[in-house]
Structures are given as structure tokens and as C-alpha cells.
Design an enzyme around this catalytic site. Sequence first.
Site, PDB file in Angstrom:
ATOM      1  N   HIS A 133      52.916  28.100  39.449  1.00  0.00           N
ATOM      2  CA  HIS A 133      51.437  28.732  39.241  1.00  0.00           C
ATOM      3  C   HIS A 133      51.700  29.991  38.346  1.00  0.00           C
ATOM      4  O   HIS A 133      52.072  31.106  39.044  1.00  0.00           O
ATOM      5  CB  HIS A 133      50.601  28.782  40.278  1.00  0.00           C
ATOM      6  CG  HIS A 133      49.409  29.416  40.175  1.00  0.00           C
ATOM      7  ND1 HIS A 133      48.297  28.808  40.619  1.00  0.00           N
ATOM      8  CD2 HIS A 133      48.838  30.496  39.318  1.00  0.00           C
ATOM      9  CE1 HIS A 133      47.014  29.570  40.232  1.00  0.00           C
ATOM     10  NE2 HIS A 133      47.454  30.616  39.481  1.00  0.00           N
ATOM     11  N   LEU A 150      50.627  33.667  31.850  1.00  0.00           N
ATOM     12  CA  LEU A 150      51.576  34.686  30.830  1.00  0.00           C
ATOM     13  C   LEU A 150      50.613  34.959  29.793  1.00  0.00           C
ATOM     14  O   LEU A 150      51.214  35.779  28.926  1.00  0.00           O
ATOM     15  CB  LEU A 150      52.584  33.429  30.017  1.00  0.00           C
ATOM     16  CG  LEU A 150      53.775  32.793  30.924  1.00  0.00           C
ATOM     17  CD1 LEU A 150      54.619  31.794  30.091  1.00  0.00           C
ATOM     18  CD2 LEU A 150      54.712  33.952  31.465  1.00  0.00           C
ATOM     19  N   ARG A 151      49.592  34.739  30.001  1.00  0.00           N
ATOM     20  CA  ARG A 151      48.696  35.453  28.935  1.00  0.00           C
ATOM     21  C   ARG A 151      49.018  34.886  27.518  1.00  0.00           C
ATOM     22  O   ARG A 151      49.755  33.953  27.147  1.00  0.00           O
ATOM     23  CB  ARG A 151      48.336  36.978  28.876  1.00  0.00           C
ATOM     24  CG  ARG A 151      48.240  37.446  30.243  1.00  0.00           C
ATOM     25  CD  ARG A 151      47.109  36.915  30.998  1.00  0.00           C
ATOM     26  NE  ARG A 151      47.069  37.800  32.234  1.00  0.00           N
ATOM     27  CZ  ARG A 151      46.121  37.242  33.171  1.00  0.00           C
ATOM     28  NH1 ARG A 151      45.613  36.046  33.189  1.00  0.00           N
ATOM     29  NH2 ARG A 151      45.767  38.183  34.177  1.00  0.00           N
ATOM     30  N   ASN A 200      43.940  30.072  31.542  1.00  0.00           N
ATOM     31  CA  ASN A 200      42.395  30.668  31.596  1.00  0.00           C
ATOM     32  C   ASN A 200      42.785  32.098  30.494  1.00  0.00           C
ATOM     33  O   ASN A 200      42.672  33.126  30.902  1.00  0.00           O
ATOM     34  CB  ASN A 200      42.127  31.416  33.064  1.00  0.00           C
ATOM     35  CG  ASN A 200      43.492  32.385  33.477  1.00  0.00           C
ATOM     36  OD1 ASN A 200      44.578  32.187  33.416  1.00  0.00           O
ATOM     37  ND2 ASN A 200      43.129  33.119  34.487  1.00  0.00           N
ATOM     38  N   LYS A 214      43.104  22.020  35.449  1.00  0.00           N
ATOM     39  CA  LYS A 214      42.919  22.992  36.430  1.00  0.00           C
ATOM     40  C   LYS A 214      41.227  23.239  36.407  1.00  0.00           C
ATOM     41  O   LYS A 214      40.693  23.320  35.517  1.00  0.00           O
ATOM     42  CB  LYS A 214      43.321  24.323  36.048  1.00  0.00           C
ATOM     43  CG  LYS A 214      42.957  25.465  36.848  1.00  0.00           C
ATOM     44  CD  LYS A 214      44.055  25.866  37.886  1.00  0.00           C
ATOM     45  CE  LYS A 214      43.617  26.936  38.718  1.00  0.00           C
ATOM     46  NZ  LYS A 214      44.052  28.254  38.595  1.00  0.00           N
ATOM     47  N   HIS A 247      47.262  28.550  45.286  1.00  0.00           N
ATOM     48  CA  HIS A 247      47.299  30.029  46.122  1.00  0.00           C
ATOM     49  C   HIS A 247      46.488  30.069  47.288  1.00  0.00           C
ATOM     50  O   HIS A 247      45.695  30.776  47.412  1.00  0.00           O
ATOM     51  CB  HIS A 247      46.862  31.150  45.004  1.00  0.00           C
ATOM     52  CG  HIS A 247      45.652  30.868  43.957  1.00  0.00           C
ATOM     53  ND1 HIS A 247      44.673  30.394  44.548  1.00  0.00           N
ATOM     54  CD2 HIS A 247      45.733  31.165  42.796  1.00  0.00           C
ATOM     55  CE1 HIS A 247      43.781  30.235  43.335  1.00  0.00           C
ATOM     56  NE2 HIS A 247      44.461  30.870  42.372  1.00  0.00           N
ATOM     57  N   LEU A 271      42.635  37.410  43.389  1.00  0.00           N
ATOM     58  CA  LEU A 271      41.884  36.370  43.887  1.00  0.00           C
ATOM     59  C   LEU A 271      42.580  35.017  44.203  1.00  0.00           C
ATOM     60  O   LEU A 271      43.579  34.844  43.057  1.00  0.00           O
ATOM     61  CB  LEU A 271      40.634  36.137  42.910  1.00  0.00           C
ATOM     62  CG  LEU A 271      39.652  37.319  43.086  1.00  0.00           C
ATOM     63  CD1 LEU A 271      38.528  37.216  41.958  1.00  0.00           C
ATOM     64  CD2 LEU A 271      38.896  37.430  44.460  1.00  0.00           C
ATOM     65  N   HIS A 294      47.893  42.417  34.422  1.00  0.00           N
ATOM     66  CA  HIS A 294      46.768  43.218  33.917  1.00  0.00           C
ATOM     67  C   HIS A 294      47.185  44.620  33.728  1.00  0.00           C
ATOM     68  O   HIS A 294      47.982  45.187  34.511  1.00  0.00           O
ATOM     69  CB  HIS A 294      45.599  43.196  35.041  1.00  0.00           C
ATOM     70  CG  HIS A 294      44.779  42.129  35.295  1.00  0.00           C
ATOM     71  ND1 HIS A 294      43.789  41.500  34.235  1.00  0.00           N
ATOM     72  CD2 HIS A 294      44.844  40.967  36.100  1.00  0.00           C
ATOM     73  CE1 HIS A 294      43.416  40.325  34.698  1.00  0.00           C
ATOM     74  NE2 HIS A 294      44.008  40.241  35.747  1.00  0.00           N
ATOM     75  N   ALA A 296      41.311  41.519  39.203  1.00  0.00           N
ATOM     76  CA  ALA A 296      41.791  40.740  40.087  1.00  0.00           C
ATOM     77  C   ALA A 296      43.220  40.271  39.355  1.00  0.00           C
ATOM     78  O   ALA A 296      43.135  39.818  38.335  1.00  0.00           O
ATOM     79  CB  ALA A 296      41.267  39.577  40.722  1.00  0.00           C
TER      80      ALA A 296
END
Length: 343
Positions: A15, A18-19, A43, A99, A174, A219, A251, A263
Site C-alpha cells: 500500500h 507515489l503521487r 488516488n 480500490k 491500513h 486516515l 504531503h 491526512a
Amino acid sequence: MQNNKITLIQPDDWHLHLRSGAALKAVAKFSAAQMGRGIIMPNLNPPVLSAADAQAYQAEILAALPADSTFEPLMVLYLTDQTTPKTIADAAQSVTAAKLYPAGATTNSASGVSNISNIYPALEMMQKLAVPLLVHGEVTRPEVDIFDREAVFIDEILSKVTADFPDLKIVFEHITTKNAVDFVLAASAKIAATITPQHLLKNRNDMLAGGIKPHNYCLPVLKRLSHQQALIQAATSGNPKFFLGTDSAPHSKNDKESACGCAGVFSAPYAIELYAQAFFDAGELDKLEDFASKFGADFYGLKQNSQRITLQKQDWKVATEFAFAGGVIVPFMAGQTLSWQLV
Ligand code: NCD
Ligand code: ZN
């Protein structure tokens, strides 16, 4: 294992965020230095919605890796209310899993699923084609307390999905509560879970007592000590249903240290050292290899890695920050001392 050294099959991260773009270029090398493979979360903004998106994103990741890297990014499709059985069938060869983000549950989940029944046809096709479902397990109704959102998700959604799709492989991502541990233990062998380093090493006091600590905010949110203890017990139990997934989620420092902080906890540069710390503290370091390097691959039906890594017992200090996409990023446990170091 000697007293001051431990050699493991190279771990995988089941999980990982990597953006893309400059952020990807800043962080990809860290996972590549530790992990054999990563399940790459979809995401992005916009998200990974199709086979073509997954292929393009995988190519971008491969181009961002160091030249000599053998790290393998395993791609994931992002499910939305519009995902059809055909979307799944078309993507089945390009992705390792799909996902479920309940709409509004977390970072970049606005296009997520608004009602689980909307993806039932897609889940049917995933079950048929043996595409695993990865789940962000939190309800998003505003009246549900944030500390209860995982437990309510189990009762309202996950227990129904597992009953309706008995042959669908599901990774409960998670996990953060004893409720989730108990659910996974009682469920069939098709149901497994990832556990992050932050949920093994911290509880909500580490986020909220003595001043708010935005770099411990992720989160699903950290829970109370008794839940942390249940997660440590599960991770170190030797049960193959529980395996490594960092949820490393970069982030920038500015975005975290803000009136409305993002988060996500960034742990990729020393993920295996963090897990080693948790297993060492529990007196179960000999269970680390199964959790980090075997159980995840086995669950996904993939070969275990052939390379090995070595950790040595030596106190060292985590960096206070790393360069990140035009700014800096503060890692999990910045400036703190860990007991094991990757050689
Ligand atoms: C993740 C992110 O930043 O993408 N954040 C987090 O707190 N874990 C999203 C997620 O996995 O929920
Ligand atoms: Zn995540």
C-alpha cells in the site's frame, strides 16, 4: 538471526502512494531502495480510472525510478460510481487490483463510490476475473464519529460485501482497530489486511496529547492504545492474513502544518526500519520476515522476492526533512531515534 543483525527476503510495500509529477520524482527512489514491489495507490487527481490511465501512470513511475532500479510498480484501478464490468475486464491485464474509496473518505477520494450497490456489477466481474478488491474501510456519513468510522464500515458495508462475494479476494487496507483485526480473523482466507508502521508505533495520544502533531495525522486516524496493541498482536502473530502496507503518503510540510492539515504520513525512506522497531519492541523480530516479505506476495499469488536485505542493530536518527516538489516534506518520526538500520 544473530543478536545484532537480521537478514530478510526483500520486502514489498502492499500500500503505497507515489503521487505523480515532481512529487513522484522526489519520493520514488526511497521505496525503490527498500522494496521489491509496491501496490501503487490510484488516488491521483484525476484518478486512475482505466487500463490506459494505469499504463500511463506505470510508465511515468518507471521513468522516475533510478536507472539501476528493479522496483516493480503494481498498478491499481480507482473504482467510481461509473466503473462498469467492461472497465474491469479491459483493465484486468494492466492492474493488480482495484480500490474502493468511499466518496469523501480521504485525500483525493471525491470521485469515489457514493453507494456500494453502484459497484456491485463491477465487483461481480472482479470476482469472476480474480481481481482483488482493496478497501479504504471507513464510512463517511458526517454524523459518524471519526474514531468509529472503521467499525461502522465493517458492520454496514464490509460484512455485506464479503457475504455477497464469497470468492472475491479483499484486502482491508491500513486497519486501525481491534474490530478490524477480529473481523479479518473471523473471515475466510480470501480476506486479508495491511497494517501501517504508524498504527503499530503510535496511538491517538501521540497525535493529540501535549499539543497537536500534524505529522502523526493520517486516515484512518490513529486510535486508542488498546487498538494499537491489537494491531501489534495481529502483525506479530504469524498469521498470513496480516502483511506490510506502509500507506506512505507524501504531503508537503506546508500542507500538513496548516489550519486544515492534510491526512497522510510519509514513511517510505525507512519503512522497514520502522516495522523492525515495532517488531523489536514487541520481542517478535523473528516474525518480521513473514509479515514484510512473504505473506503479501503469497496472498496476491506472486513469487516472493529473490533478493535479501540486512538490518543491523544500531541507533540512528531519522532526518528532520527531505526535499519535496519545490518545498520540503517532514517524515514520520522526524529527528527521533530508531534501533535498527538497513545496511
Ligand atoms: C492518503 C493520501 O494522502 O493519499 N492519506 C492518508 O492519510 N492515508 C490516502 C489514504 O490512504 O487514505
Ligand atoms: Zn493510502
